[in-house]
Design a protein around this motif. Sequence first.
Motif, PDB file in Angstrom:
ATOM      1  N   ALA A 199      54.984  47.588  40.036  1.00 39.54           N
ATOM      2  CA  ALA A 199      53.938  47.228  39.079  1.00 39.54           C
ATOM      3  C   ALA A 199      52.685  46.743  39.802  1.00 39.54           C
ATOM      4  N   TYR A 200      52.856  45.924  40.826  1.00 38.06           N
ATOM      5  CA  TYR A 200      51.717  45.395  41.577  1.00 38.06           C
ATOM      6  C   TYR A 200      50.973  46.516  42.304  1.00 38.06           C
ATOM      7  N   ALA A 201      51.719  47.385  42.973  1.00 37.17           N
ATOM      8  CA  ALA A 201      51.095  48.481  43.715  1.00 37.17           C
ATOM      9  C   ALA A 201      50.331  49.402  42.774  1.00 37.17           C
ATOM     10  N   LEU A 202      50.914  49.695  41.615  1.00 36.04           N
ATOM     11  CA  LEU A 202      50.255  50.564  40.643  1.00 36.04           C
ATOM     12  C   LEU A 202      48.992  49.906  40.104  1.00 36.04           C
ATOM     13  N   GLU A 203      49.089  48.635  39.773  1.00 30.77           N
ATOM     14  CA  GLU A 203      47.919  47.914  39.260  1.00 30.77           C
ATOM     15  C   GLU A 203      46.781  47.899  40.287  1.00 30.77           C
ATOM     16  N   GLN A 204      47.124  47.662  41.549  1.00 23.12           N
ATOM     17  CA  GLN A 204      46.100  47.632  42.602  1.00 23.12           C
ATOM     18  C   GLN A 204      45.445  49.000  42.780  1.00 23.12           C
ATOM     19  N   LYS A 205      46.245  50.064  42.726  1.00 20.19           N
ATOM     20  CA  LYS A 205      45.707  51.417  42.870  1.00 20.19           C
ATOM     21  C   LYS A 205      44.821  51.767  41.678  1.00 20.19           C
ATOM     22  N   MET A 206      45.212  51.338  40.485  1.00 20.47           N
ATOM     23  CA  MET A 206      44.398  51.586  39.301  1.00 20.47           C
ATOM     24  C   MET A 206      43.043  50.882  39.430  1.00 20.47           C
ATOM     25  N   LEU A 207      43.052  49.660  39.922  1.00 21.95           N
ATOM     26  CA  LEU A 207      41.803  48.922  40.128  1.00 21.95           C
ATOM     27  C   LEU A 207      40.937  49.604  41.179  1.00 21.95           C
ATOM     28  N   GLU A 208      41.569  50.020  42.259  1.00 22.22           N
ATOM     29  CA  GLU A 208      40.858  50.693  43.347  1.00 22.22           C
ATOM     30  C   GLU A 208      40.215  51.996  42.871  1.00 22.22           C
ATOM     31  N   ASP A 209      40.947  52.741  42.040  1.00 20.37           N
ATOM     32  CA  ASP A 209      40.453  54.025  41.527  1.00 20.37           C
ATOM     33  C   ASP A 209      39.625  53.873  40.258  1.00 20.37           C
ATOM     34  N   ILE A 268      40.640  53.306  37.198  1.00 22.50           N
ATOM     35  CA  ILE A 268      41.269  54.191  36.220  1.00 22.50           C
ATOM     36  C   ILE A 268      41.939  53.356  35.128  1.00 22.50           C
ATOM     37  N   SER A 269      41.812  53.812  33.899  1.00 25.59           N
ATOM     38  CA  SER A 269      42.380  53.096  32.760  1.00 25.59           C
ATOM     39  C   SER A 269      43.845  53.483  32.554  1.00 25.59           C
ATOM     40  N   VAL A 270      44.515  52.696  31.750  1.00 24.09           N
ATOM     41  CA  VAL A 270      45.897  52.983  31.388  1.00 24.09           C
ATOM     42  C   VAL A 270      45.973  54.345  30.697  1.00 24.09           C
ATOM     43  N   ASN A 271      45.028  54.594  29.784  1.00 21.82           N
ATOM     44  CA  ASN A 271      45.028  55.876  29.068  1.00 21.82           C
ATOM     45  C   ASN A 271      44.858  57.054  30.025  1.00 21.82           C
ATOM     46  N   ARG A 272      43.930  56.930  30.962  1.00 25.55           N
ATOM     47  CA  ARG A 272      43.674  58.014  31.919  1.00 25.55           C
ATOM     48  C   ARG A 272      44.880  58.237  32.826  1.00 25.55           C
ATOM     49  N   LEU A 273      45.499  57.151  33.267  1.00 29.33           N
ATOM     50  CA  LEU A 273      46.679  57.267  34.126  1.00 29.33           C
ATOM     51  C   LEU A 273      47.821  57.935  33.367  1.00 29.33           C
ATOM     52  N   ALA A 274      47.987  57.573  32.118  1.00 27.95           N
ATOM     53  CA  ALA A 274      49.030  58.192  31.299  1.00 27.95           C
ATOM     54  C   ALA A 274      48.835  59.708  31.248  1.00 27.95           C
ATOM     55  N   LYS A 275      47.599  60.137  31.088  1.00 31.19           N
ATOM     56  CA  LYS A 275      47.319  61.575  31.072  1.00 31.19           C
ATOM     57  C   LYS A 275      47.632  62.202  32.424  1.00 31.19           C
ATOM     58  N   GLU A 276      47.226  61.539  33.497  1.00 28.07           N
ATOM     59  CA  GLU A 276      47.466  62.079  34.837  1.00 28.07           C
ATOM     60  C   GLU A 276      48.945  62.173  35.167  1.00 28.07           C
TER      61      GLU A 276
END
Length: 94
Positions: A34-44, A46-54
């Motif tokens: 969860a932490y690694a994913l959250e950090q990567k989302m912040l770095e990129d 990217i929103s939760v919705n966009r990640l869900a699509k990806e």
Amino acid sequence: MIDKKHIGTSFDSFLEEEDMLQESEAVAIKRVIAYALEQKMLEDNISVNRLAKELETSRTAICRILDPENTSITLNTIEKVAKYLGKRIILSFA
């Protein structure tokens, strides 16, 4: 009177004796994911919705992945997250 039952044992031994080791390890692994994913989302940025699509999954599934206390995660989902993070999964039975 001091209970000396656990003096000198490791914390893992204590958790194992209390039947909590497996659950504790699962929560620890999930928190790392969860932490690694959250950090990567912040770095990129990217929103939760966009990640869900990806990741071709639902927004709800992403929220479950980001919840460090929720250990319900499939190997398929872990694989998708690992790929997004630029990692691969190595599974071993010790």
